[in-house]
Design an enzyme around this catalytic site. Structure first.
Site, PDB file in Angstrom:
ATOM      1  N   SER A 445     -22.219  10.115 -19.151  1.00  0.00           N
ATOM      2  CA  SER A 445     -21.521   9.262 -18.189  1.00  0.00           C
ATOM      3  C   SER A 445     -20.027   9.319 -18.499  1.00  0.00           C
ATOM      4  CB  SER A 445     -22.076   7.832 -18.248  1.00  0.00           C
ATOM      5  OG  SER A 445     -21.544   7.042 -17.208  1.00  0.00           O
ATOM      6  N   HIS A 471     -22.847  11.287 -14.649  1.00  0.00           N
ATOM      7  CA  HIS A 471     -22.458  10.237 -13.716  1.00  0.00           C
ATOM      8  C   HIS A 471     -21.033  10.483 -13.226  1.00  0.00           C
ATOM      9  CE1 HIS A 471     -25.361   7.259 -15.943  1.00  0.00           C
ATOM     10  NE2 HIS A 471     -26.004   8.103 -15.168  1.00  0.00           N
ATOM     11  N   ASP A 566     -28.502   4.023 -19.265  1.00  0.00           N
ATOM     12  CA  ASP A 566     -29.216   5.077 -18.553  1.00  0.00           C
ATOM     13  C   ASP A 566     -29.521   6.228 -19.514  1.00  0.00           C
ATOM     14  OD1 ASP A 566     -30.419   6.311 -16.382  1.00  0.00           O
ATOM     15  OD2 ASP A 566     -28.579   7.312 -15.746  1.00  0.00           O
TER      16      ASP A 566
END
Length: 634
Positions: A445, A471, A566
């Site tokens: 991310s 992400h 996540d």
């Protein structure tokens, strides 16, 4: 009525301070118990706080309820799991010279017992391997209700996922006796004892005055610095010479006294030295730390003004520069902890400035890039990152998710632990020889582009398909995929749905959809999904990881820098297949230590390391796979 008024709140905070010793001033103040006490007053039909406190004073049962309401009960099995690896290492060293001595462990703030029994599982496994070894674990907590639960030792079956498979032999599952709960083996239960006590007081544990290990984790964060230092002084009296003191990850000592030496992150060994200088017994820096200094480089007040207000609100001192030459002068004359740089139009000047500062001028100040979210901005953003900037955000985040940019800024300016105090060796599992991966799957991310480029630079042409979830806004994904292909020297695989996965290819989502791995006609294929976002993300790392876990195939899974959680659960499920080698980026290496931290804490990770160390692991696995393939062919 039943609502606690403003002046009553101050009374309640004072009562809580007196009872628990925890600070209820400023950022230490915990609002959560206010609503709990209000609800309790309503249930008891009491109109004022004075009426309720009178009830608490005169009713022992209500006092216990009140104490339970105002204390924190957050706990889990193998929480902050690297500490357990370090404890096992410590005990192994201890046994070399103390095989016939009983090892005593003290756990302060033990809550409902999961931390005590996690240690019990570790030590019982060691005891089974060393017949002469014995241990005792003593847990202490202020809340009598929590201690009752700890003594009962019955836990919901859902918590079994938090316990590593290697300890399953010591878990007692008996549907007839426990229903949907589980307990621990008798050998562990017999060696664990629990007491009600308050660490703010000069507590005692009867005849037990010496412990080789003391755990006090995620407890000191509720006390002010002076009280923390007093508590440390008191518990050091119980710790033997060469004993181990384990604090929470967020509770490291600001000043390490002569009595202690660092053993690992927030872990210390007691020496035989004495600290007689009373003035140097403040081990925790006051929370009112020096403000961090930010330089904003931007010509447009539409972003500069709200950005300045946001950072000042969060404790930063902020300067600004409209043009790059002024920014250069500022940097020469001032100390800055962080720079934000807005890209404008072609961004050629900004990128050239970053190259000059980070290259020739050896600038060490982290740089956050702010850009528009249009696809044509992607090339400029990735050029800026490749030139020396650390992370980027789109400009709209200042308004839509301001906490994200603040969290990133705080992480970038946080002092990192030295590399030798991180966990790679403690969390390295010796099962590389069994790994012949059919896939490599990677999740990242915030801060991920730089990490992925470094991890995959010049990959050997012998690797299985690589699937990546990064992400970022959908408009940047296609350009990012091209950069990864160029840097890795691997071909960019087709993004078509049900495309067969090929060796020496990389695959990424190119738009707003999840990517998964499926089997079709005996082959592994790429699958798109427009299912709802998972963990607020689409594509989601967990979605990819869980799809591979369902297939139960050999794989290497790597979780890198980023906020949130996540990928952590998916990594856990991959680990539980017994077929995946699960890796996570270390705190020392991460731009943002969130996702990998979560994975480590839930026991999902086989190996923790910096980007360079993770690449070494990849290369070893791929060489082994290549060697095994040659051997099979012969």
């Amino acid at each position: 009525m039943n609502k606690i008024k403003a002046h009553e709140r101050e009374i309640l905070y004072k009562v809580v301070e007196e009872l628990t010793g925890t600070s209820q001033k400023g950022q230490f103040r915990k609002e959560i118990f206010i609503s709990s006490i209000s609800s309790r007053m309503k249930k008891l039909n009491l109109d004022t706080l004075a009426d309720y406190l009178r009830r608490v004073r005169n009713d022992n049962a209500e006092f216990d309820y009140f104490l339970s309401s105002i204390t924190i009960h957050t706990t889990s099995w193998f929480r902050e799991s690297p500490h357990f690896d370090l404890t096992i290492k410590f005990v192994s060293d201890y046994l070399k010279n103390n095989i016939n001595k009983t090892l005593r462990v003290l756990v302060l703030g033990c809550s409902t017992g999961q931390e005590v029994y996690s240690l019990g599982l570790c030590l019982e496994k060691i005891r089974c391997e060393n017949n002469l070894f014995n241990y005792e674990i003593h847990g202490l907590d202020i809340d009598s209700k929590s201690i009752e639960k700890a003594k009962l030792a019955l836990y919901d079956e859902s918590e079994l996922e938090q316990i590593p498979e290697e300890y399953s032999f010591f878990i007692n599952i008996n549907k007839k006796s426990y229903g949907d709960k589980f307990s621990l083996g008798k050998n562990i239960l017999d060696r664990c004892r629990f007491y009600v006590g308050n660490i703010k007081d000069e507590f005692n544990l009867g005849s037990f005055t010496e412990f080789q290990i003391i755990f006090i984790r995620n407890v000191l964060i509720y006390f002010d610095p002076d009280k923390c230092s007093q508590i440390i002084d008191h518990i050091l009296k119980f710790l033997t010479i060469n004993g181990l003191l384990v604090l929470g990850h967020s509770e490291s000592l600001s000043i390490i006294p002569p009595e202690l030496t660092q053993y690992g992150p927030s872990c210390y060994k007691k020496t035989n030295k004495k600290n007689t200088d009373i003035s140097k017994r403040a081990y925790f820096a006051p929370r009112t730390i020096q403000k961090k200094h930010l330089l904003i480089i931007d010509t447009l007040p539409t972003i500069k003004a709200p950005l300045k207000a946001l950072f000042e609100k969060n404790g930063y001192t902020v300067d600004s520069a409209d043009i790059l030459s002024d920014a250069t002068k500022n940097i020469a004359n001032q100390h800055y902890d962080l720079i934000t740089l807005c890209l404008n139009l072609t961004a050629e000047k900004e990128i050239a400035w970053i190259k000059q500062q980070c290259g020739k001028n050896n600038l060490k100040i982290p740089i956050i890039i702010l850009s528009e979210s249009d696809a044509h901005e992607a090339t400029s953003v990735f050029d800026a990152l490749a030139s020396g900037a650390q992370i980027y955000f789109t400009k709209d985040i200042v308004f839509s998710s301001p906490n994200e940019i603040i969290e990133a800024a705080n992480s970038l300016t946080k002092e990192k632990l030295p590399a030798h105090l991180n966990f790679p060796s403690a969390l390295s599992k010796p099962h590389l020889k069994h790994i012949s991966p059919k896939l490599i799957i990677i999740g990242a991310s915030t801060g991920g582009p730089n990490a992925i480029w470094r991890l995959l630079r010049n990959m050997p042409q012998i690797c299985p398909p690589i699937l990546i979830v990064q992400h970022m806004q959908a408009s940047f994904l296609a350009e990012f995929a091209k950069t990864v292909s160029e840097i890795s020297n691997l071909k960019l695989g087709s993004s078509k749905n049900f495309e067969k996965l090929e060796n020496n290819h990389i695959y990424l989502a190119h738009d707003d959809y999840h990517i998964e791995v499926k089997k079709k006609d005996g082959a592994l294929v790429l699958h798109h999904s427009t299912a709802e976002p998972l963990n607020r993300h689409r594509p989601s790392i967990d979605k990819l990881f869980l799809s591979v876990a369902d297939l139960k195939i050999p794989a290497i899974a790597i979780l890198l820098t980023g906020m949130g959680r996540d990928g952590a659960y998916g990594l856990l499920k991959l680990s539980q297949t017994g077929l995946a080698y699960t890796l996570a980026e270390s705190e020392q290496s991460c731009m943002l230590y969130g996702m990998s931290k979560e994975a480590i804490e839930i026991g999902a990770v086989s190996y923790v390391g910096t980007i360079d160390e993770l690449r070494d692991q990849l290369d070893i696995c791929l060489r082994l796979k290549y060697s095994n393939n040659i051997a099979s062919a012969q």
